[in-house]
Design a protein around this motif. Structure first.
Motif, PDB file in Angstrom:
ATOM      1  N   THR A 244      31.813  35.329  35.868  1.00 53.16           N
ATOM      2  CA  THR A 244      30.598  35.919  36.416  1.00 53.16           C
ATOM      3  C   THR A 244      30.816  37.405  36.717  1.00 53.16           C
ATOM      4  O   THR A 244      29.958  38.235  36.401  1.00 53.16           O
ATOM      5  CB  THR A 244      30.167  35.177  37.704  1.00 53.16           C
ATOM      6  OG1 THR A 244      29.957  33.808  37.388  1.00 53.16           O
ATOM      7  CG2 THR A 244      28.890  35.766  38.283  1.00 53.16           C
ATOM      8  N   TRP A 245      31.959  37.722  37.275  1.00 61.05           N
ATOM      9  CA  TRP A 245      32.274  39.121  37.568  1.00 61.05           C
ATOM     10  C   TRP A 245      32.343  39.935  36.280  1.00 61.05           C
ATOM     11  O   TRP A 245      31.795  41.045  36.218  1.00 61.05           O
ATOM     12  CB  TRP A 245      33.604  39.198  38.327  1.00 61.05           C
ATOM     13  CG  TRP A 245      34.026  40.596  38.654  1.00 61.05           C
ATOM     14  CD1 TRP A 245      33.532  41.392  39.643  1.00 61.05           C
ATOM     15  CD2 TRP A 245      35.015  41.361  37.971  1.00 61.05           C
ATOM     16  NE1 TRP A 245      34.160  42.604  39.625  1.00 61.05           N
ATOM     17  CE2 TRP A 245      35.080  42.616  38.608  1.00 61.05           C
ATOM     18  CE3 TRP A 245      35.859  41.105  36.898  1.00 61.05           C
ATOM     19  CZ2 TRP A 245      35.953  43.612  38.200  1.00 61.05           C
ATOM     20  CZ3 TRP A 245      36.732  42.093  36.487  1.00 61.05           C
ATOM     21  CH2 TRP A 245      36.762  43.337  37.137  1.00 61.05           C
ATOM     22  N   LEU A 246      33.009  39.381  35.268  1.00 63.46           N
ATOM     23  CA  LEU A 246      33.112  40.107  33.985  1.00 63.46           C
ATOM     24  C   LEU A 246      31.732  40.297  33.340  1.00 63.46           C
ATOM     25  O   LEU A 246      31.430  41.353  32.806  1.00 63.46           O
ATOM     26  CB  LEU A 246      34.045  39.374  33.026  1.00 63.46           C
ATOM     27  CG  LEU A 246      35.539  39.424  33.382  1.00 63.46           C
ATOM     28  CD1 LEU A 246      36.328  38.496  32.472  1.00 63.46           C
ATOM     29  CD2 LEU A 246      36.062  40.854  33.306  1.00 63.46           C
ATOM     30  N   LYS A 247      30.897  39.268  33.420  1.00 64.80           N
ATOM     31  CA  LYS A 247      29.549  39.348  32.830  1.00 64.80           C
ATOM     32  C   LYS A 247      28.697  40.391  33.546  1.00 64.80           C
ATOM     33  O   LYS A 247      27.973  41.160  32.920  1.00 64.80           O
ATOM     34  CB  LYS A 247      28.865  37.979  32.909  1.00 64.80           C
ATOM     35  CG  LYS A 247      27.526  37.959  32.170  1.00 64.80           C
ATOM     36  CD  LYS A 247      26.683  36.714  32.429  1.00 64.80           C
ATOM     37  CE  LYS A 247      27.386  35.426  32.192  1.00 64.80           C
ATOM     38  NZ  LYS A 247      26.499  34.269  32.414  1.00 64.80           N
ATOM     39  N   ASN A 248      28.791  40.421  34.878  1.00 65.25           N
ATOM     40  CA  ASN A 248      28.003  41.369  35.652  1.00 65.25           C
ATOM     41  C   ASN A 248      28.535  42.788  35.571  1.00 65.25           C
ATOM     42  O   ASN A 248      27.807  43.746  35.838  1.00 65.25           O
ATOM     43  CB  ASN A 248      27.932  40.938  37.119  1.00 65.25           C
ATOM     44  CG  ASN A 248      27.119  39.686  37.294  1.00 65.25           C
ATOM     45  OD1 ASN A 248      26.270  39.353  36.473  1.00 65.25           O
ATOM     46  ND2 ASN A 248      27.389  38.945  38.360  1.00 65.25           N
ATOM     47  N   LYS A 249      29.779  42.935  35.198  1.00 68.01           N
ATOM     48  CA  LYS A 249      30.405  44.244  35.090  1.00 68.01           C
ATOM     49  C   LYS A 249      29.841  45.034  33.897  1.00 68.01           C
ATOM     50  O   LYS A 249      29.812  46.246  33.909  1.00 68.01           O
ATOM     51  CB  LYS A 249      31.922  44.088  34.975  1.00 68.01           C
ATOM     52  CG  LYS A 249      32.673  45.376  35.063  1.00 68.01           C
ATOM     53  CD  LYS A 249      34.166  45.119  35.036  1.00 68.01           C
ATOM     54  CE  LYS A 249      34.885  46.455  35.011  1.00 68.01           C
ATOM     55  NZ  LYS A 249      36.294  46.299  34.849  1.00 68.01           N
ATOM     56  N   HIS A 250      29.417  44.321  32.878  1.00 64.92           N
ATOM     57  CA  HIS A 250      28.928  44.994  31.651  1.00 64.92           C
ATOM     58  C   HIS A 250      27.449  45.106  31.609  1.00 64.92           C
ATOM     59  O   HIS A 250      26.616  44.540  31.976  1.00 64.92           O
ATOM     60  CB  HIS A 250      29.428  44.258  30.413  1.00 64.92           C
ATOM     61  CG  HIS A 250      30.901  44.432  30.233  1.00 64.92           C
ATOM     62  ND1 HIS A 250      31.787  43.439  30.531  1.00 64.92           N
ATOM     63  CD2 HIS A 250      31.642  45.488  29.847  1.00 64.92           C
ATOM     64  CE1 HIS A 250      33.016  43.852  30.292  1.00 64.92           C
ATOM     65  NE2 HIS A 250      32.951  45.102  29.889  1.00 64.92           N
TER      66      HIS A 250
END
Length: 145
Positions: free
Chosen positions: A139-145
């Motif tokens: 979720t963090w990686l998805k929201n980071k981009h």
């Protein structure tokens, strides 16, 4: 539905395995089944035998945890197969050990590992925790981009 199926399967498998251990294996008896070292331990504390005698208090904590997860699920903020699986394992494990703590005042442990003696509910909690970490990172990686 996935959340409930996993939670119910964990609870049933955990309770049946603990019943069989209590019914057929003496305390501290050691044996091997399918290459897994097993014994029968009754733990009135928490993981690693810490805080002996507080099983019912930890049972209440398990109930509060389950209520918290059910509330979190109702908000609908966390969705998807991964988080449903994670929470299903966590809730199933919490209920499995909570049943023992509240009804028996202790938890039946029987699977010998390098870190101590555990049960199926403990392993479900570990799986749920690992899946939760994966969910948070993804979720963090998805929201980071």
């Amino acid at each position: 539905m996935q959340f409930y199926v996993i939670a119910i399967l964990v609870i049933v498998m955990d309770q049946v395995s603990k019943y069989l251990i209590r019914a057929y294996i003496d305390i501290d008896e050691k044996f091997t089944m399918w290459g897994i070292q097993l014994t029968h331990i009754e733990n009135s504390g928490m993981a690693g035998g810490l805080f002996q005698g507080y099983a019912r208090l930890f049972g209440v904590v398990a109930v509060l945890f389950v209520i918290g997860v059910l509330y979190l699920r109702r908000t609908g903020e966390m969705k998807g197969s991964l988080i449903n699986s994670s929470l299903g394992f966590l809730v199933g494990g919490a209920i499995g050990n909570g049943i023992d703590r509240l009804l028996l005042g202790q938890v039946t442990d029987f699977i010998i590992r390098s870190g101590g003696v555990l049960n199926l509910a403990d392993h479900a909690i570990e799986i749920g925790g690992l899946l939760l970490i994966i969910y948070v990172v993804m979720t963090w990686l998805k929201n980071k981009h």
